[in-house]
Structure formats: C-alpha cells, structure tokens
Design an enzyme around this catalytic site. Structure first.
Site, short mmCIF file in Angstrom:
data_model
loop_
_atom_site.label_atom_id
_atom_site.label_comp_id
_atom_site.label_asym_id
_atom_site.label_seq_id
_atom_site.Cartn_x
_atom_site.Cartn_y
_atom_site.Cartn_z
N ARG A 55 -9.46 14.46 -2.64
CA ARG A 55 -9.27 14.83 -4.05
C ARG A 55 -10.02 16.11 -4.39
NH1 ARG A 55 -9.31 8.85 -6.78
NH2 ARG A 55 -7.66 8.06 -5.41
N VAL A 82 2.88 0.08 -10.49
CA VAL A 82 2.83 -1.39 -10.63
C VAL A 82 3.10 -1.79 -12.08
CG1 VAL A 82 1.39 -2.01 -8.66
CG2 VAL A 82 0.31 -1.17 -10.75
N ALA A 115 0.72 -5.10 -4.87
CA ALA A 115 0.05 -4.04 -4.12
C ALA A 115 -1.38 -3.93 -4.64
CB ALA A 115 0.77 -2.71 -4.30
N GLN A 141 -9.65 4.72 1.78
CA GLN A 141 -9.05 3.62 1.01
C GLN A 141 -8.38 2.63 1.93
OE1 GLN A 141 -6.22 5.04 -1.91
NE2 GLN A 141 -7.82 5.27 -3.46
N HIS A 169 -4.30 9.25 -2.21
CA HIS A 169 -4.53 7.81 -2.06
C HIS A 169 -3.69 7.30 -0.88
CE1 HIS A 169 -1.25 7.36 -5.49
NE2 HIS A 169 -0.87 8.16 -4.53
#
Ligand code: DAH
Length: 350
Positions: A207, A264, A318, A221, A181
C-alpha cells in the site's frame, strides 16, 4: 662369512639391524645413525682400524665392512620412511576419533515471525478443510478491484492506497498494480473451478502509505473464501469463532459488527474479547474490551456473477486477516515496523 655370528662385523650388522627395527621416532633414528654410522660410530671405527691390519685382512674385513655399511644405510632409509608414515597415520587417526572436540557451530536461520504466524493461521483453516493457494503480487486492476465490485471511478477504491506499476496498455490505461490485498485471488480461484470452493490465500500486499506503529507499506494477509450451495452467515460465524479460539485461546469470545467492504453483503468486522484484560478495558484494546481482528462477510452476488457462478444457487463467505496484526496481538508486539526493519534482536525472539 655371511651368517657367521662369530665374525665381529656380521655380529655388529645383526645387532644394528635389530636395534633399527625397534626405533619409532626421528630422534631414535638419529641416535642409531650416530652410534653406528657417525664419525665415532662402531662401523666407522672398524673401517678406520683397517690400516693396522695385514693386506689380506684389510681386503676381507674391508669388503665385509663396506657391505655392512651399505646394508645399514639402505635399511636406515627404509626405516625413516616407515617411521614418518606411522607418525602421520597416528595423527590422522587421532583426529578422526576425537569425538570430544567441539564442532564448528553451524549458524542456523529461523523462520520470520510473519511466516510462522501465516503458517499457523493456515494450519488452523486447513484443519477445517480449507486448501492453501497462492497468487501473484503484481496484479491486474481487474482482479484487485473490478472483480471485487469496485469499478473504476468508484470512491471505494480510495479505501486502498494503491501502488501502480508504470505500464501503459494499448488503450492508454495503466491497469497493473501491486495488489493491495489478497482478495483478488477470490475471482482467480473461482474462475478456475466449480463450487464447492474452500481456500485460504496467504501472501504479501502493498500500500502507498505512510508508516507508523500500526501501518506498513508492505503487509501480509490471509484471504479466506468458502462458496457452495446453502452457505449462510452462521457458517461464517462458526468458522471464524473456531479459528479465534484455536489461535487466541479456547476461552475467547467473538463479536461481529456491520462493516462495509464492496465485495461482501452483508459485511462485518470481527473482534475478539481482549485477552489482556478479559474485557475490562486496557491499553491493548484501547479501553474498549474488544480487539478487531478481521474483515469478513457474505460474498456479494456481483462477485459470484462476475466469475460465472449463479448467485441464486450458490452463496459463500469471505474474510481477510492481517498476519502481522495477528502476530502483534498474540505476542504483544507494539510496533508493526519491527517486522521489516531486519533487527536481529527482534527477529531472534521468535
Ligand atoms: N481485503 C480487505 C482489506 O484488505 C479485507 C477483507 C475484508 C477481506 C472483508 C475479505 C472480506 O474477504 O470479506 O481491507
């Protein structure tokens, strides 16, 4: 005798040279040559007729006729050269000014739909004060996982099927990977600067995954990060709501629900109301009326601590957006595998 127009040879020569000056093609030149210098040409006839003359006449007329012959031959050569040159020049000039000829079509490429979409997304965040930065696709385990509060042996690592690089360090560890990511750039950016931080990070991720209509082993991304004093969840919602309206349409509504991401707290998943059915329920939104578009949350205190920011002073949010997914939703693309199968019939539509 020269210049004496009453002299028939001088008259012939003057006339011949005058005519020569008016020739403007290879055919005209040949015609001229035949009529003066050819076997039955005028000058040839004069020379032939000498035998019936007196020796005196033979000498004077003969000499004059030979002079004339040389003069005609020399001038013919010059004229030939001039005519040829003029022909070439007029051809070139014709080419140069024919602006009506269709030109060679120069095939021009186009931007890949992923690139287009990524730029569009970044531009929206840039308009809200985010700076665009990029980072490495081959990454250390430290940034991809540890710095994001995902320690080794923690089951959360299973959320990302990882392609590891075949590299062993001096401790026998294998700490290098293809980033799964763009989140590793959070720590990389914060390490290098003091708050306030406001960045978006577009980039490729990888991935170890079987592909299907919604999964690729390579994806694009955009990571977002904002850290400063006094940033709250309201800032997160306001920013992402504004983004959704700019990208998916001014009338869009958004929904935030709890979700888990180790980096997060609280974590959220953001959805927009389905633009195809306006919330009624249809195949695009799987009948729910909502479409999930990204993960987000308030930056975990451990992530801030890890880069030396004091979490009692600074807070932040984020988010991470899948670019192909955003493009698929916006343009009604039904299979993510279209993006990287290099089929021009697909790519040319953008
Ligand atoms: N990195 C996550 C993923 O690839 C996406 C994500 C979720 C990024 C939440 C974030 C976030 O920054 O806050 O699945």
């Amino acid at each position: 005798m020269a210049g004496d127009a009453s002299n028939p040879i001088e008259e012939l020569k003057t006339r011949a040279l005058e005519e020569l000056g008016a020739t403007d093609s290879a055919e005209a030149l040949e015609e001229w040559r035949v009529s003066y210098l050819g076997r039955r040409g005028e000058l040839t006839q004069v020379l032939r007729g000498l035998s019936s003359r007196s020796p005196d006449e033979r000498r004077t007329i003969g000499a004059a006729a030979n002079d004339a012959k040389t003069a005609l031959e020399e001038n013919l050569e010059l004229r030939e050269r001039a005519v040829k040159e003029a022909e070439v020049n007029s051809q070139l000039a014709g080419d140069a000014i024919d602006v009506t000829l269709p030109g060679w079509p120069s095939p021009s490429g186009g931007l890949h739909p992923t690139t287009r979409t990524a730029r569009e997304l970044c531009a929206i965040f840039a308009s809200m004060g985010f700076q665009v930065v990029e980072g490495p696709e081959v990454e250390w385990e430290h940034y991809n996982f540890d710095s994001l509060n995902i320690p080794r042996h923690h089951p959360a690592r299973d959320m990302w099927d990882t392609l590891w690089i075949d590299y062993t360090d001096e401790n026998g560890d294998r700490p290098m990977l293809l980033r799964t990511h763009t989140s590793p750039m959070q720590a990389r950016v914060m390490e290098k600067r003091e708050p306030p931080v406001r960045v978006v990070v577009p980039g490729k991720c990888y991935r170890y995954e079987a592909t299907d209509a919604t999964h690729e082993w390579q994806l694009f991304q955009i990571e977002g990060l904002a850290v400063d004093k006094g940033i709250t969840f309201a800032d997160l919602k306001g920013t992402l709501y504004e983004f959704a309206r700019q990208f998916f349409g001014q009338e869009r509504r958004v929904r935030f629900r709890c979700d888990y991401f180790p980096f997060v707290e609280p974590g959220a998943e953001m959805a927009i109301d389905c633009f195809a059915c306006a919330g009624e329920g249809c195949p695009i939104c799987s009948g729910t009326g909502w479409i999930e578009i990204m993960g987000a949350g308030m930056v975990h205190p451990k992530v801030l601590e890890g880069v030396g920011y004091d979490p009692s002073v600074y807070t932040g949010f984020a988010f991470g957006i899948g670019v192909e997914r955003a493009a698929m939703l916006k343009h009604g693309i039904e299979d993510i595998r279209h993006f990287y199968s290099n089929d021009l019939r697909f790519l040319r539509q953008f």
